[in-house]
Design a protein around this motif. Structure first.
Motif: not given
Length: 335
Positions: A124-138, A247-255
């Motif tokens: 269960g690595f839940m962060y990968r399902f958040h839209p912010q991470w899907i967009e960063a990966k894209r 660059r990409i900066e994710i402000l609240i990447p995990f929680n």
């Protein structure tokens, strides 16, 4: 519409405060039972969270024929044992990260899945399902920041409670196992590769024996990911992803909060208009645990591979082991 009926294996805090409320909001998930070694604790949690059934033992819940899948939020050293027990009872398994204590643990779980090929098992690595991470990966995959060169991540909180499982070395406590595993996971996710060598540094609590601070470097064929995690620092988290053209900066990447929008900052140096070079993207309110639960449930309903296979869990655990080995001998270790 078909839904997957979950049973929750223990009354762990993350289950009560994060995962159960999220699964109860899912399109394809319901929470139908919870269990504990203490029947009163199970009943109290069930009443508090409006769960229909409660059980005074793990085994009793696993024997419930009306439960389709089990969520395992137990301490790290119990993940594999109870995931295998759940499979033996015919249940699909969504297990908290990290998948176990070491690659030997991961291998036991992978071997067990061969005996139950009809069951789905996922870490269960839940962060990968958040839209912010899907967009960063894209953005990374499509070259929007040029060639990905380096990732920097930081994750910390303060917890010096000797009775907290995160401060118990013998059962998989410490910063690297609890939160450093995120930095390993996201690095492999974004580079779409495995590190070739690692270097780790650990500062251990003299009383607990756990790593209260861990810093690591992962070499991805000449490109690098660096991170620091700590269980005894001011709470903070941030991820910076840097390429040759931006660059990409994710402000609240995990929680990422389930009740508030999130933001990432994207800098694209190739754009002609200076005003467009740095922009903030806002993502609407969503719960990454709900998204994870629905994705896992859909793989069961449609009989498709889970979004994150156990081979990924094994690879993450292997990198964890290499970093621990490196910290112990004080030099780079080949993966």
């Amino acid at each position: 519409m078909k839904t997957i009926r979950f049973g929750i294996l223990s009354t762990a805090k993350i289950a009560r405060t994060k995962v159960i409320p999220a699964l109860q909001q899912g399109e394809y998930t319901t929470v139908d039972a919870i269990c504990s070694r203490n029947e009163e604790s199970a009943r109290a949690a069930a009443d508090e969270l409006s769960i229909p059934k409660s059980y005074g033992s793990y085994e009793a819940m696993l024997n419930d024929p009306d439960i389709d899948a089990v969520y395992v939020p137990l301490p790290n050293h119990l993940h594999v044992k109870w995931s295998i027990n759940a499979m033996a009872a015919g249940k699909h398994v969504l297990c908290e990260k990290p998948i176990g204590l070491d690659t030997e643990d991961a291998n036991k779980l992978i071997d067990a899945t061969s005996r139950y090929p009809h069951l789905k098992v996922m870490e269960g690595f839940m962060y990968r399902f958040h839209p912010q991470w899907i967009e960063a990966k894209r953005l990374v995959d499509e070259g929007e920041i040029g060639d990905l060169v380096t990732i920097q991540s930081f994750f910390s909180y303060f917890n010096d409670d000797p009775n907290n499982i995160r401060n118990m070395a013998a059962i998989g406590g410490g910063g690297l196992m609890d939160i450093g595993c995120y930095s390993i996971s996201l690095s492999r996710f974004l580079f779409n590769a495995e590190p070739t060598r690692c270097c780790g540094f650990a500062d251990r609590d003299p009383e607990f024996g756990t790593d209260r601070l861990f810093s690591g470097m992962m070499d991805f064929n000449g490109k690098v990911s660096t991170f620091t995690c700590s269980t005894q620092l001011s709470p903070y988290q941030r991820v910076n992803i840097l390429g040759t053209d931006g660059r990409i900066e994710i402000l609240i990447p995990f929680n990422a909060p389930p009740n508030a929008p999130t933001q990432i900052i994207v800098q694209r140096d190739r754009l002609e208009d200076e005003e467009d070079r740095i922009r903030t993207t806002t993502f609407g309110v969503c719960d990454q645990y709900t998204l994870q639960g629905d994705a896992f449930a859909k793989s069961i309903i449609d009989d498709t591979p889970v979004p994150t296979p156990l081979t990924d869990a094994w690879a993450n655990m292997h990198t964890l082991e290499v970093l621990i080995e490196s910290a112990g001998i004080g030099q780079w270790v080949v993966c």
